[in-house]
Write a protein that holds these residues in place. Structure first.
Motif, PDB file in Angstrom:
ATOM      1  N   ARG A 132      24.312  64.934 -32.813  1.00  0.00           N
ATOM      2  CA  ARG A 132      24.777  63.643 -33.034  1.00  0.00           C
ATOM      3  C   ARG A 132      26.126  63.538 -33.848  1.00  0.00           C
ATOM      4  O   ARG A 132      27.363  62.721 -33.355  1.00  0.00           O
ATOM      5  N   ARG A 133      26.261  64.273 -34.349  1.00  0.00           N
ATOM      6  CA  ARG A 133      27.919  64.494 -34.555  1.00  0.00           C
ATOM      7  C   ARG A 133      29.015  65.098 -34.010  1.00  0.00           C
ATOM      8  O   ARG A 133      29.908  64.189 -34.430  1.00  0.00           O
ATOM      9  N   LEU A 134      28.583  65.087 -33.123  1.00  0.00           N
ATOM     10  CA  LEU A 134      29.707  65.524 -31.398  1.00  0.00           C
ATOM     11  C   LEU A 134      29.924  63.966 -31.174  1.00  0.00           C
ATOM     12  O   LEU A 134      31.450  63.918 -30.469  1.00  0.00           O
ATOM     13  N   GLU A 135      28.742  63.184 -31.102  1.00  0.00           N
ATOM     14  CA  GLU A 135      28.686  62.171 -30.175  1.00  0.00           C
ATOM     15  C   GLU A 135      29.330  61.804 -31.460  1.00  0.00           C
ATOM     16  O   GLU A 135      30.296  60.593 -31.002  1.00  0.00           O
ATOM     17  N   LEU A 136      29.172  61.201 -32.854  1.00  0.00           N
ATOM     18  CA  LEU A 136      30.054  60.528 -33.420  1.00  0.00           C
ATOM     19  C   LEU A 136      31.678  60.442 -33.755  1.00  0.00           C
ATOM     20  O   LEU A 136      32.351  60.648 -33.550  1.00  0.00           O
ATOM     21  N   ARG A 137      31.558  61.912 -33.804  1.00  0.00           N
ATOM     22  CA  ARG A 137      33.236  62.321 -33.724  1.00  0.00           C
ATOM     23  C   ARG A 137      33.980  62.065 -32.425  1.00  0.00           C
ATOM     24  O   ARG A 137      35.384  61.440 -32.440  1.00  0.00           O
ATOM     25  N   ARG A 138      32.898  62.049 -31.547  1.00  0.00           N
ATOM     26  CA  ARG A 138      34.149  61.099 -29.961  1.00  0.00           C
ATOM     27  C   ARG A 138      33.983  59.862 -30.146  1.00  0.00           C
ATOM     28  O   ARG A 138      34.987  59.005 -29.434  1.00  0.00           O
ATOM     29  N   GLY A 196      35.108  58.658 -32.905  1.00  0.00           N
ATOM     30  CA  GLY A 196      36.086  58.417 -33.641  1.00  0.00           C
ATOM     31  C   GLY A 196      35.888  58.225 -35.449  1.00  0.00           C
ATOM     32  O   GLY A 196      36.350  57.658 -35.854  1.00  0.00           O
ATOM     33  N   ILE A 197      34.080  58.697 -35.586  1.00  0.00           N
ATOM     34  CA  ILE A 197      33.221  58.784 -37.283  1.00  0.00           C
ATOM     35  C   ILE A 197      33.465  60.287 -36.988  1.00  0.00           C
ATOM     36  O   ILE A 197      32.897  60.862 -36.402  1.00  0.00           O
ATOM     37  N   GLU A 198      34.098  60.753 -38.560  1.00  0.00           N
ATOM     38  CA  GLU A 198      33.662  62.338 -38.724  1.00  0.00           C
ATOM     39  C   GLU A 198      32.254  61.945 -39.741  1.00  0.00           C
ATOM     40  O   GLU A 198      32.768  61.076 -40.841  1.00  0.00           O
ATOM     41  N   LYS A 199      31.764  62.669 -39.601  1.00  0.00           N
ATOM     42  CA  LYS A 199      30.483  62.677 -40.821  1.00  0.00           C
ATOM     43  C   LYS A 199      30.011  64.366 -41.056  1.00  0.00           C
ATOM     44  O   LYS A 199      30.367  64.565 -40.216  1.00  0.00           O
ATOM     45  N   GLY A 200      30.066  64.661 -42.891  1.00  0.00           N
ATOM     46  CA  GLY A 200      29.198  65.472 -42.623  1.00  0.00           C
ATOM     47  C   GLY A 200      28.696  66.287 -41.623  1.00  0.00           C
ATOM     48  O   GLY A 200      27.442  65.424 -41.652  1.00  0.00           O
ATOM     49  N   LEU A 201      27.771  67.598 -41.273  1.00  0.00           N
ATOM     50  CA  LEU A 201      26.260  68.151 -40.682  1.00  0.00           C
ATOM     51  C   LEU A 201      25.740  67.141 -41.368  1.00  0.00           C
ATOM     52  O   LEU A 201      24.544  67.189 -41.695  1.00  0.00           O
ATOM     53  N   ASP A 202      25.970  67.940 -43.041  1.00  0.00           N
ATOM     54  CA  ASP A 202      24.491  67.267 -44.156  1.00  0.00           C
ATOM     55  C   ASP A 202      24.046  66.141 -43.634  1.00  0.00           C
ATOM     56  O   ASP A 202      22.651  65.736 -43.869  1.00  0.00           O
TER      57      ASP A 202
END
Ligand code: DC
Length: 222
Positions: A155-161, A163-169
């Motif tokens: 999900r984190r990779l999807e968000l990054r694509r 343009g949204i950066e979020k920590g794994l935790d």
């Protein structure tokens, strides 16, 4: 034979990508049921309502029309005839859709809309209750699961694509919270469907997931 194949499971298990791939291989249509819930959430947000359980939320939904449309094999979701496939992925919609999908009237509104495209079979659909409630007699019911840490990573990779950066935790916490909410609601909770086949996707590639499901579908006459 034109099968109906349902793919349910928690957020981040890879349902959407897998379902789309299975539909492509079998030359079936793909129905993203989450997108329909998201379009209704967008209608509610546009009315300025953020409490899913308020009477205003139901009022905001009345008179709006949500429908899938297929274009070059890809499903788009229409809200009052306008394609909102991009807008429904916003963090605001994502936050509202899970509580909104626990509202009985919301599920009722969407039930027939989900069943309609399955009339002639040849449909792959994914969601939370597609094998238990929407098509309890589906020809093949898959329950895709994966370890929550792995799901959070995807999900984190999807968000990054997007343009949204979020920590794994943070992502992990959100996913676990959403799982809890989707599984504990009294109505159509995320559940293992009767006669379903579980596939644990931890460590599997999307292609491997697709291949397994297509093989199962072929063995059932697809
Ligand atoms: O799969 P998704 O993230 O797009 O789904 C959005 C939300 O909609 C999710 O929190 C649960 C809900 N949903 C549901 O309750 N039943 C479905 N068949 C599909 C989605």
């Amino acid at each position: 034979m034109n099968l109906i194949i349902t793919i349910d499971g928690p957020a981040g298990a890879g349902k959407t990508t897998t379902a789309r791939g299975v539909a492509r291989e079998l030359e079936y249509r793909y129905l993203d049921t989450g997108a329909l819930y998201r379009a209704l959430a967008l209608a509610v947000l546009r009315a300025g309502v953020t409490d899913a359980f308020s009477p205003e939320a139901l009022k905001a939904i009345e008179g709006h029309n949500v429908a899938p449309r297929w274009k070059d094999d890809d499903m788009q979701v229409l809200l009052d005839g306008v394609d909102v496939s991009g807008e429904i992925r916003s963090p605001e919609v994502t936050a509202l859709v899970s509580p909104l999908s626990a509202v009985p009237e919301v599920r009722d509104v969407l039930l027939e809309i989900q069943r309609e495209p399955g009339q002639d079979g040849a449909l792959v659909l994914d969601g939370r209750d597609t094998g238990s409630v929407v098509f309890p007699d589906a020809d093949l019911k898959i329950y895709l699961n994966a370890d929550s840490r792995e799901r959070a990573g995807r999900r984190r990779l999807e968000l990054r694509r997007a343009g949204i950066e979020k920590g794994l935790d943070d992502v992990l916490q959100e996913i676990e919270e959403r799982d809890r909410r989707d599984s504990s609601r009294p109505l159509a909770p995320l559940t293992f469907p009767d006669g379903g086949v579980e596939i644990d996707t931890t460590g599997l590639t999307i292609e491997e997931q697709i291949t397994r499901i297509v093989a199962l579908a072929r063995s059932r006459g697809a």
